[in-house]
Motif scaffolding. Structure first.
Motif, PDB file in Angstrom:
ATOM      1  N   SER A 177       0.822  -1.198   0.000  1.00 38.01           N
ATOM      2  CA  SER A 177       0.000   0.000   0.000  1.00 38.01           C
ATOM      3  C   SER A 177       0.865   1.259   0.000  1.00 38.01           C
ATOM      4  N   HIS A 178       1.947   1.230   0.755  1.00 40.05           N
ATOM      5  CA  HIS A 178       2.906   2.330   0.808  1.00 40.05           C
ATOM      6  C   HIS A 178       4.300   1.715   0.816  1.00 40.05           C
ATOM      7  N   ILE A 179       5.194   2.312   0.050  1.00 40.24           N
ATOM      8  CA  ILE A 179       6.567   1.804  -0.016  1.00 40.24           C
ATOM      9  C   ILE A 179       7.528   2.958   0.224  1.00 40.24           C
ATOM     10  N   TRP A 180       8.435   2.748   1.161  1.00 38.88           N
ATOM     11  CA  TRP A 180       9.525   3.682   1.407  1.00 38.88           C
ATOM     12  C   TRP A 180      10.808   3.008   0.955  1.00 38.88           C
ATOM     13  N   TYR A 181      11.699   3.782   0.396  1.00 38.57           N
ATOM     14  CA  TYR A 181      12.975   3.290  -0.109  1.00 38.57           C
ATOM     15  C   TYR A 181      14.065   4.133   0.539  1.00 38.57           C
ATOM     16  N   PHE A 182      15.074   3.473   1.134  1.00 38.74           N
ATOM     17  CA  PHE A 182      16.203   4.247   1.647  1.00 38.74           C
ATOM     18  C   PHE A 182      17.470   3.840   0.916  1.00 38.74           C
ATOM     19  N   ARG A 183      18.404   4.770   0.862  1.00 37.89           N
ATOM     20  CA  ARG A 183      19.594   4.626   0.041  1.00 37.89           C
ATOM     21  C   ARG A 183      20.851   4.593   0.899  1.00 37.89           C
ATOM     22  N   ARG A 184      21.768   3.706   0.556  1.00 40.08           N
ATOM     23  CA  ARG A 184      23.107   3.596   1.164  1.00 40.08           C
ATOM     24  C   ARG A 184      23.049   3.481   2.682  1.00 40.08           C
ATOM     25  N   GLY A 185      22.312   2.498   3.164  1.00 41.27           N
ATOM     26  CA  GLY A 185      22.183   2.271   4.595  1.00 41.27           C
ATOM     27  C   GLY A 185      23.486   1.799   5.222  1.00 41.27           C
ATOM     28  N   LEU A 186      23.745   2.291   6.416  1.00 39.91           N
ATOM     29  CA  LEU A 186      24.955   1.980   7.170  1.00 39.91           C
ATOM     30  C   LEU A 186      24.534   1.565   8.580  1.00 39.91           C
ATOM     31  N   PRO A 187      24.828   0.324   8.985  1.00 39.31           N
ATOM     32  CA  PRO A 187      24.394  -0.124  10.322  1.00 39.31           C
ATOM     33  C   PRO A 187      25.266   0.487  11.410  1.00 39.31           C
ATOM     34  N   THR A 188      24.754   1.496  12.092  1.00 43.82           N
ATOM     35  CA  THR A 188      25.556   2.224  13.075  1.00 43.82           C
ATOM     36  C   THR A 188      25.515   1.607  14.465  1.00 43.82           C
ATOM     37  N   ARG A 189      24.524   0.766  14.715  1.00 44.70           N
ATOM     38  CA  ARG A 189      24.412   0.178  16.057  1.00 44.70           C
ATOM     39  C   ARG A 189      23.684  -1.154  15.976  1.00 44.70           C
ATOM     40  N   TYR A 190      24.214  -2.130  16.684  1.00 43.51           N
ATOM     41  CA  TYR A 190      23.562  -3.429  16.809  1.00 43.51           C
ATOM     42  C   TYR A 190      23.374  -3.706  18.292  1.00 43.51           C
ATOM     43  N   SER A 191      22.191  -4.174  18.672  1.00 44.19           N
ATOM     44  CA  SER A 191      21.930  -4.561  20.063  1.00 44.19           C
ATOM     45  C   SER A 191      21.389  -5.972  20.072  1.00 44.19           C
ATOM     46  N   GLY A 192      22.016  -6.809  20.856  1.00 41.22           N
ATOM     47  CA  GLY A 192      21.513  -8.165  21.049  1.00 41.22           C
ATOM     48  C   GLY A 192      20.385  -8.157  22.063  1.00 41.22           C
TER      49      GLY A 192
END
Length: 186
Positions: free
Chosen positions: A124-139
């Motif tokens: 119904s709605h689509i968002w697209y993001f460009r050049r994502g960079l994972p800045t934080r990971y939490s377990g």
């Protein structure tokens, strides 16, 4: 025609729990045009939460001489919030591997597609993001006294968030037709 008018086609608000997220290598040629077809390609799925679909337009104030009753506002830059994705941990380590790749200097940015689905599982709605960079990971938070699902979280900085126009009209029409057919007993 009179039957459909008497049924009353309506467009209910979408439910926020029905979405799909896809991440692809930024070096691939994902464009706004191909983003909608990428939804089914590489679903890094099962996310239980997505937040940060936000943009902010910075403004510069200009105090013009002789206009003491107002301050003029001019747009300057746009800022995108970081996306936060949460999901229950499974057997794979995809999110950890993506983040850790940058820790050891071998990471690759990813473009992403976030699709909000209607009740017929159509975008119904689509968002697209460009050049994502994972800045934080939490377990997950581990606690033997609780029986909660183990949740991992990834925070993604990116270089642009776009909403693909016109996607929801086909899904809305299909949903309305199914609703009308159901009410008519077809």
């Amino acid at each position: 025609m009179a039957i459909l008018g008497s049924v009353g086609l309506r467009s209910d608000p979408l439910l926020a729990h029905n979405f799909l997220i896809t991440l692809v290598d930024s070096s691939s040629s994902l464009t706004l045009k191909s983003a909608s077809s990428a939804i089914a390609d590489i679903a890094l799925g099962g996310f239980s939460e997505c937040s940060g679909l936000e943009t902010t337009l910075d403004v510069e104030e200009y105090r013009e001489g002789g206009r003491n009753g107002e301050v003029l506002q001019f747009p300057t830059r746009v800022r995108w919030s970081k996306l936060t994705l949460k999901k229950g941990m499974g057997a794979g380590t995809d999110l950890w591997d993506w983040h850790y790749g940058f820790v050891v200097g071998q990471g690759k940015r990813r473009d992403g597609v976030i699709a909000l689905m209607n009740e017929l599982q159509l975008p119904s709605h689509i968002w697209y993001f460009r050049r994502g960079l994972p800045t934080r990971y939490s377990g997950p938070s581990l606690n033997a006294a609780q029986s909660a699902v183990a949740i991992e979280t990834i925070e993604i900085a990116h270089e642009g968030l776009f909403q693909i126009p016109g996607i929801g009209f086909g899904g809305a029409a299909a949903s309305a037709a199914v609703g009308a057919a159901t009410k008519l007993g077809l």
